[in-house]
Every structure is written in structure tokens, then in C-alpha cells.
Design an enzyme around this catalytic site. Structure first.
Site, mmCIF file in Angstrom:
data_model
loop_
_atom_site.group_PDB
_atom_site.id
_atom_site.type_symbol
_atom_site.label_atom_id
_atom_site.label_comp_id
_atom_site.label_asym_id
_atom_site.label_seq_id
_atom_site.Cartn_x
_atom_site.Cartn_y
_atom_site.Cartn_z
ATOM 1 C CB CYS A 182 -35.241 34.988 34.988
ATOM 2 S SG CYS A 182 -35.192 35.245 36.773
ATOM 3 C CG HIS B 54 -30.106 35.299 34.491
ATOM 4 N ND1 HIS B 54 -30.806 36.309 33.875
ATOM 5 C CD2 HIS B 54 -30.660 35.155 35.716
ATOM 6 C CE1 HIS B 54 -31.747 36.762 34.692
ATOM 7 N NE2 HIS B 54 -31.673 36.075 35.819
ATOM 8 C CD GLU C 123 -28.828 36.816 30.889
ATOM 9 O OE1 GLU C 123 -29.033 37.292 32.009
ATOM 10 O OE2 GLU C 123 -29.426 35.787 30.478
#
Length: 360
Positions: free
Chosen positions: A249, A333, A335
Site C-alpha cells: 500500500c 493488502h 495480509e
């Protein structure tokens, strides 16, 4: 009888709703997210610093407040705007309700507004400054004040202040440069046998290299990436060290800036858990979680960089691999693990880069 509360947009539009959470006047940048689940992760994502988040999903709060799912120790957004909030949550993990949580954390809540109409305005005209007030608004005066408003010191406001070690004693050592890092980044690294040393945004290249890390993780974070020239300068020094690097990001944008690329502000950004991203190497499309208002300009990439992912909706850059150093980055993202075929494998790729450096 509930007191009316007003949302005034920079373009002069006014929405009347009802108050929950903290009761105070607040100014911020109005943005929307299309996530259908994960409102706790949205509320505690530091990348929303200074923003009023409009949730397009109509009912929020139905599974309560679950601290184990938080992405940061406290909310950083300035206000939360929903169509309806659930007053009686139901989940075996819940430890409270949304209204109480927002009151405790000082976050202004607004409900009972037409969030579909509000989102259409932000899609068509772009993100804009806004104010929430309990007074019948003088729209023209507020418009003038909103035109002068901007979010300042975003990264400095959300980064940790002192170094922090998590997962001590693990096999690999990763420095996580914290620009407003989400906790799940740490969890995924620790899960892969990494000791994580979180460094504040004020860290220098020398500070970071002193820890003798096996790799460098550049976190997500809020604001305009070009507001961080000192970080970009220090990052360019770290790139010369040959340290395996993975950016997510804001970290993706800062890494690109350190290599001579440029960034631009998007009309309304990408925020939600359903953003399609195309892998240019395989043609496969992944559904990803995203939260950003800026993007790396594709045409500005240096010859030493190769684009790896693009957004399937608008064609903006979503990933870069660097040919002259062991580094790569993504705008989304991984994760967050949106599925159905998520991009968590990028963490494994980062592990391989570190292991290759040591010949293991």
C-alpha cells in the site's frame, strides 16, 4: 427525541441523519468503502486517518466489537457513516457494541442517511472534504472553510513512537517500517518464523541496518505519499544495501517514489474487500482488499521496474517488481486474505527472497 446531525459536503450537499458514538463536530475527507464484512478492521485501519468513512453495506455492527480482530490499538478515522447500526449484536466472540466502542474511542458516528445517494456523489464527483455538525449549517461559510482543509502529518500521527519487537527469537529478522501498520502484517510474518522489529516512521537507514535484518517490510499507511520526502530519501539508501524488501500500500508507493516514479491522487480511490487485480504474468485475477486514495503512475516507472499487477476495473498500477534489487511491492493488502484464491503467497515470496540471500 434524537437530535438531528448534519453532514455538509464541500460541494454544498447536505445530509441529515442521527448521531451515535461520540458527539462532537468534526471535519475530514469523505470516502466510501464497499466492504461487506470486516467493519472492525475498517474502523481500526490506520490508513483511514483523518477520513470520514461511508460504509456502503447497509447494516453495520451486527457481530459486535471483537478486539482480537483489530488492526491497530485504536481507530484513526475521524467519523463513521452508516445507513443503520445494530444495537443488539450477536456473536460468541463479541465484547461490546459499536455505539459504546465509538464513544470510548471518541469517534463520531452518523446513521440514518441515504448512504447509496452519498456514495453516488463521491463516485461521480470524487472524494471531498466534509463536516459533521449538530447546528443547522451555514452552508456557504462551511464550504469556504472546507475548501481550505487538508489532512496534515498523517504518517507521523499513526506510526509507533519507539521500536517494538514482536515474535522475539524467531529464525529470521524483519524490520517493519511502521507508517501505520496493520497488525495482520505482523501476524503473517511471525507465523512464517520471523522476528519483527517495528521501527517508527522517524527511523533512518542507518537505524534500520543497525539491527542487521534479513529483510525490510514497508507498511501501509495514510495520506499522500509525496508528503514524506525524508522517508523516501532514507528508503533510497536502503535500496542500495541489497536488503530484500516487500512494500504494501503506502509502502508500495514510497518504494516507487524512491526509484524515481511518481504518484497521483485517484478520483475516489479503492476501498473495500472486493477489488479485482490482474496478475500480468499469469493472467489470473485475484479479489483483493484495498484502502488507498493514491496510485503509482504507470508511465513513470523506471527501466529497472516491471509492472506485476493492475487493477481490473480502472487499469491503475497494483504491483511492481524491481530488476536491479531484491524488492517488490503491491498496492493491495495480501495480509487481509480476501479469497477465494488470495494473495497471501506474496509473504512466502518475501521469505524466499530472504532465504536466497543467505543461501538457505
Amino acid at each position: 427525541m434524537e437530535q438531528a446531525i448534519y453532514l455538509i459536503l464541500e460541494n454544498g450537499e447536505v445530509f441529515e441523519g442521527k448521531s451515535f458514538g461520540a458527539r462532537r463536530e468534526v471535519t475530514g475527507e469523505a470516502v466510501f468503502t464497499t466492504a461487506m464484512t470486516g467493519y472492525l478492521e475498517t474502523l481500526t485501519d490506520p490508513s483511514y486517518y483523518g477520513q470520514m468513512v461511508v460504509h456502503t453495506f447497509p447494516l453495520i455492527g451486527n457481530y459486535g466489537v471483537i478486539p482480537a480482530d483489530f488492526e491497530n490499538r485504536a481507530p484513526r478515522l475521524s467519523a463513521y457513516i452508516v445507513r443503520e447500526w445494530c444495537q443488539v449484536p450477536s456473536n460468541f466472540r463479541s465484547e461490546g457494541d459499536l455505539d459504546t466502542f465509538l464513544k470510548e474511542k471518541g469517534v463520531v458516528g452518523l446513521y440514518g442517511v441515504d448512504t447509496r445517494a452519498l456514495t453516488k456523489i463521491l463516485r461521480e464527483q470524487g472524494v471531498m472534504n466534509a463536516r459533521i455538525t449538530f447546528q443547522k449549517p451555514d452552508v456557504r461559510q462551511i464550504q469556504k472553510e472546507l475548501s481550505d482543509f487538508s489532512i496534515r502529518g498523517a504518517v507521523e500521527s499513526v506510526s509507533i513512537e519507539e521500536p517494538l519487537i514482536q515474535g522475539a527469537g524467531k529464525r529470521r529478522r524483519v524490520v517493519l517500517w511502521d507508517f501505520g501498520a496493520k497488525e495482520n502484517i505482523v501476524r503473517e510474518l511471525v507465523k512464517r518464523d520471523c522476528e519483527v522489529i517495528r521501527m517508527p516512521q522517524s527511523a533512518t537507514a542507518q537505524n534500520i541496518l543497525r539491527h542487521k535484518p534479513d529483510g525490510l517490510m514497508l507498511s501501509n499507511g495514510p495520506g499522500d505519499p509525496q508528503d514524506n520526502p525524508r522517508i523516501v530519501e532514507e528508503l533510497s539508501k536502503l535500496c542500495d544495501s541489497g536488503l530484500p524488501t516487500f512494500g504494501i500500500c503506502l509502502g508500495h508507493q514510497l518504494l516507487a517514489l524512491s526509484q524515481g516514479a511518481s504518484t497521483e491522487k485517484l478520483k475516489y480511490g479503492h476501498r473495500g474487500g472486493n477489488q479485482p487485480v490482474k496478475d500480468l504474468a499469469t493472467g489470473r485475477v485475484f479479489i483483493t482488499s484495498q484502502n488507498h486514495g493514491y496510485a503509482v503512475v504507470r508511465e513513470s516507472l523506471p527501466k529497472s521496474a516491471r509492472e506485476s499487477f493492475v487493477n481490473a476495473n480502472d487499469g491503475t498500477n497494483e504491483g511492481i517488481r524491481y530488476l536491479h534489487m531484491p524488492a517488490f511491492s503491491v498496492q493491495f493488502h495480501p495480509e487481509a486474505s480476501c479469497g477465494p484464491r488470495d494473495t497471501m503467497f506474496l509473504f512466502d515470496e518475501f521469505i524466499r527472497l530472504m532465504d536466497q540471500r543467505h543461501g538457505s
